[in-house]
Design a protein around this motif. Structure first.
Motif, PDB file in Angstrom:
ATOM      1  N   LEU A 591       0.827  -1.201   0.000  1.00  0.00           N
ATOM      2  CA  LEU A 591       0.000   0.000   0.000  1.00  0.00           C
ATOM      3  C   LEU A 591       0.864   1.255   0.000  1.00  0.00           C
ATOM      4  CD1 LEU A 591      -2.813  -1.076   2.497  1.00  0.00           C
ATOM      5  CD2 LEU A 591      -3.034  -0.756   0.034  1.00  0.00           C
ATOM      6  N   LEU A 602      -4.642   4.575   3.446  1.00  0.00           N
ATOM      7  CA  LEU A 602      -5.294   3.308   3.081  1.00  0.00           C
ATOM      8  C   LEU A 602      -4.951   2.210   4.084  1.00  0.00           C
ATOM      9  CD1 LEU A 602      -4.783   3.355  -0.801  1.00  0.00           C
ATOM     10  CD2 LEU A 602      -6.871   3.841   0.498  1.00  0.00           C
ATOM     11  N   LEU A 606      -7.769   0.222   5.919  1.00  0.00           N
ATOM     12  CA  LEU A 606      -7.857  -1.240   5.863  1.00  0.00           C
ATOM     13  C   LEU A 606      -7.866  -1.834   7.267  1.00  0.00           C
ATOM     14  CD1 LEU A 606      -7.946  -3.795   4.167  1.00  0.00           C
ATOM     15  CD2 LEU A 606      -5.436  -3.748   4.053  1.00  0.00           C
ATOM     16  N   LEU A 609     -11.389  -1.501   8.596  1.00  0.00           N
ATOM     17  CA  LEU A 609     -12.299  -2.476   7.981  1.00  0.00           C
ATOM     18  C   LEU A 609     -12.081  -3.874   8.555  1.00  0.00           C
ATOM     19  CD1 LEU A 609     -12.197  -1.344   4.236  1.00  0.00           C
ATOM     20  CD2 LEU A 609     -14.086  -1.082   5.863  1.00  0.00           C
ATOM     21  N   GLN A 610     -10.835  -4.216   8.800  1.00  0.00           N
ATOM     22  CA  GLN A 610     -10.558  -5.546   9.353  1.00  0.00           C
ATOM     23  C   GLN A 610     -11.050  -5.663  10.793  1.00  0.00           C
ATOM     24  OE1 GLN A 610      -6.848  -7.687   7.632  1.00  0.00           O
ATOM     25  NE2 GLN A 610      -6.164  -5.603   8.121  1.00  0.00           N
ATOM     26  N   LEU A 634     -10.950 -10.758   4.306  1.00  0.00           N
ATOM     27  CA  LEU A 634      -9.863  -9.983   4.891  1.00  0.00           C
ATOM     28  C   LEU A 634      -9.005 -10.877   5.774  1.00  0.00           C
ATOM     29  CD1 LEU A 634     -11.747  -6.668   5.764  1.00  0.00           C
ATOM     30  CD2 LEU A 634     -10.289  -7.156   3.784  1.00  0.00           C
TER      31      LEU A 634
END
Length: 694
Positions: A591, A602, A606, A609-610, A634
């Motif tokens: 990333l 990002l 991420l 989100l995880q 994920l």
């Protein structure tokens, strides 16, 4: 230059000077801030609940049920004080309300004044539910309120179970009481059946007796009619006697007033007169005695004569072939004798029925005779005894008046008695009919009582009769009919152990993220030397992977030896975490390598989100559909599931799946990083003048 050597040169850069060394140390211990420190803060919160101050208010006044004192509030209070659920502090209701409001107490539990009374009502006619009052304040702490609901749920269930035991015990005692009373009722029904049989027999005897009573009541009515007739005659006679005594009293009083002086001169004549009265009274008494003695005999002789004439008339006039010419005169004679016999019977009945009155009259005549003789004896002293004689005459007059009044009442009473006798005769007739009906009804009742006795014996056999041990066993089962027999296959010993699989990967991700803030994702020397893309990717990945291994060792050392984390598979856990940190390093590297400064944002996105889709706290099924959709794709999802099996125990299927997923993510991220390195070897205006630089 090969990739491992490039990586070593990158790490060696941190040994040049104090600040780089400090940065490297900070980089190594950074996961401890997210892993060890955070887990330490709530490693075992349920084991320290006894430090949370809560208010306990016991206003229960107690109650009495079936002669037993109930203090449910004191029992609950004692149980809570002995428990380690909270730091219970007994206070007043007002202090509890104020303390929950201002944060002195996190919550309060109040046992109301009528709690025991409501609990005791379960064995009465109007059962009521006892209610414990809980006051919480989420403004103080939301989690404490959630914990309290679980704790107070257990308190309520324990109190309800204890109350149910008392209530059900009373039910089973009642079963035994009902059984005993039913047995008694069955025995009573047996006795009732025998008694009804005797009653049935007695009703038959009663019906027969009433038949005889009916005949006797008829005779009684006829006798009272005759007695009433004689009482009329007695009333007339006693009235005449009373008139005579009044006349006598008037004359005596007049004589006393007018002839008092004359008495002294005529005492002898007065004495002769008194003796005459005495003799006359004696004669009357003899006549009455003769009447009482001869009247029944005369009545008997009259009846015999009437019977003889009847027989003679029947033989000569009715049964003879040629009637006697004297039959008409003979018939008249028979009728006359019959009338005389009837009169004689009436006289005899009158004399017999009024013996008490005649006896009274005889007594009064005896008194008159006695007094008259006394007057004759006192005649020489008549002037002296005049006042006494006048008094006696007046008393005689009063007595005669009473006799007349009594005879009048007797006549009236006999009239009423005659009417009553007729009513009695009719009533006895109705009783006779009722007795017949009673006899039939008792016959049916005897059959019914026999069925009742049989049914009660059968019912007593079906009603359970529990002894104390059986009552205790059944009460225990029914008070708590469903028990939870739990078996925790792989139990986490505390709160921290349960959440370690969630916070360990979080700390390692943060460690990789910070590491790439200090280490370039692609080695600049390799890029400048025109090295191959794979060598550039590995040269940027290996230093952070090595730092990740060191971070893992430091983190797990502190968790195990410092906090006491116990792992079912220690070596497997550490080895798996080496793979995890390698994967996270590859993802963060790509990333950053691909997106540059924006890549750091990002990386953080991420991570979020995880964390939200991994199911590390609540099951992912409780989350919105968006997170359920992300969940399988994920890497942290598989890391959390694998660490749970490695730390707490269980099948290794999710572990092998996670290893495959992490290896795929690692290889894919390195490939993408190599692709980015290849692109970086071509200079463009964007690279010379980037739009964003961090």
């Amino acid at each position: 230059m090969r990739s491992p050597r490039l990586a070593a040169l990158e790490l060696r850069r941190f040994g040049r000077g104090t600040l780089p060394r400090a940065a490297l140390v900070a980089l190594l211990v950074l996961p401890l801030l997210y892993g060890a420190l955070y887990l330490w803060s709530f490693w075992d919160p349920y084991g320290r609940l006894d430090r949370i101050p809560v208010a306990l208010v016991n206003e229960d006044e107690g109650a009495t049920a079936n002669g037993r004192r109930i203090t449910a509030g004191d029992d609950i209070t004692e149980g809570l004080r002995d428990s380690s659920a909270f730091d219970w502090r007994e206070v007043s209701e007002e202090e509890a309300r104020r303390g929950v409001e201002d944060g002195t107490y996190y919550l309060s539990l109040t046992v109301p004044a009528d709690f025991s009374r409501r609990v005791a009502s379960s064995s009465g006619d109007s059962p009521e539910t006892g209610a414990l009052r809980v006051r919480t304040n989420d403004a103080n702490n939301y989690i404490v309120g959630q914990i309290s609901r679980t704790v107070f749920g257990e308190v309520r269930r324990a109190a309800s179970t204890k109350t149910s035991r008392s209530f059900l015990d009373q039910i089973f005692v009642s079963f035994s009481d009902i059984h005993g009373e039913t047995v008694k009722a069955a025995r009573g029904a047996d006795k009732l059946n025998g008694g009804i049989g005797e009653a049935e027999k007695g009703s038959k005897d009663l019906a027969a007796g009433l038949k005889d009573a009916r005949a006797g009541s008829g005779k009684l009515a006829k006798g009272l009619k005759d007695l009433h007739k004689g009482a009329g005659t007695l009333k007339d006679g006693s009235s005449k006697v009373a008139d005579g005594t009044r006349l006598l009293a008037g004359k005596v009083n007049a004589l006393n007033a007018e002839a008092g002086p004359f008495l002294k001169k005529n005492e002898k004549a007065i004495g002769a007169t008194a003796r005459f009265v005495a003799d006359t009274a004696g004669q009357l008494r003899e006549d009455l005695d003769a009447l009482v003695e001869k009247a029944p005999a005369a009545a008997k002789e009259a009846r015999e004569a009437s019977g003889t004439l009847d027989t003679l008339h029947r033989e000569r006039c009715e049964d003879a072939d040629e009637p006697d010419p004297a039959c008409p005169e003979l018939k008249k004679a028979a009728e006359a004798v019959a009338d005389a016999s009837s009169v004689a019977d009436d006289v005899s009945a009158l004399v017999t029925g009024h013996r008490a009155d005649l006896k009274t009259l005889d007594g009064q005549l005896a008194t008159l005779e006695k007094q008259a003789r006394a007057l004759a004896d006192r005649a020489p002293h008549l002037s002296e005894d005049l006042d006494d004689a006048v008094s006696r005459v007046n008393k005689l007059n009063a007595g005669a008046g009473k006799v007349a009044a009594g005879a009048k009442k007797l006549d009236k009473g006999l009239a009423t008695a005659e009417t009553g006798a007729r009513d009695l005769d009719k009533g006895v007739g109705r009783l006779k009919t009722g007795a017949d009906d009673l006899s039939g009804g008792l016959f049916k009742l005897a059959d019914g009582s026999e069925e009742l006795a049989g049914g009660l014996h059968q019912g007593a056999g079906q009603i359970p009769d529990y002894d104390e041990a059986q009552r205790d066993e059944r009460t225990e089962v029914m008070a708590d009919p469903v028990r939870l027999v739990s078996r925790d296959l792989h139990k986490a010993p505390n709160y921290g152990t349960g959440f370690a699989p969630y916070f360990i990967p979080l700390s390692l991700w943060v460690g990789a993220m910070v590491a790439y803030m200090l280490i370039a994702p692609m080695n600049r020397r390799a890029l400048a030397a025109g090295a191959s893309a794979w060598r550039i990717a590995l040269a940027g990945w290996l230093p952070v992977a090595a730092i990740g291994v060191a971070q893992t060792v430091a983190l797990m050392t502190v968790l195990h030896w410092g906090l006491g984390l116990r792992m079912a598979r220690t070596a497997g856990t550490v080895g798996f975490l080496f793979l995890v940190t390698a994967c996270f390093a590859a993802l963060v590297q790509w990333l950053n390598a691909r997106f540059g400064a924006a890549g750091r944002i990002l990386v953080l996105a991420l991570l979020m989100l995880q964390l939200t889709s991994a199911g590390g706290t609540y099951p992912v099924q409780t989350s919105p559909d968006f997170f359920n959709a992300l969940h399988p794709f994920l890497p942290m999802t598989h890391v959390v599931e694998a660490l749970r099996r490695l730390i707490s125990g269980g099948g290794l299927g999710p572990v092998w799946t996670a290893c495959a997923v992490l290896a795929a993510f690692t290889a894919g991220a390195l490939a993408l990083t190599a692709l980015s390195a290849r692109r970086r070897q071509v200079w463009t205006l964007d690279r010379l003048h980037p739009e964003l630089s961090l």
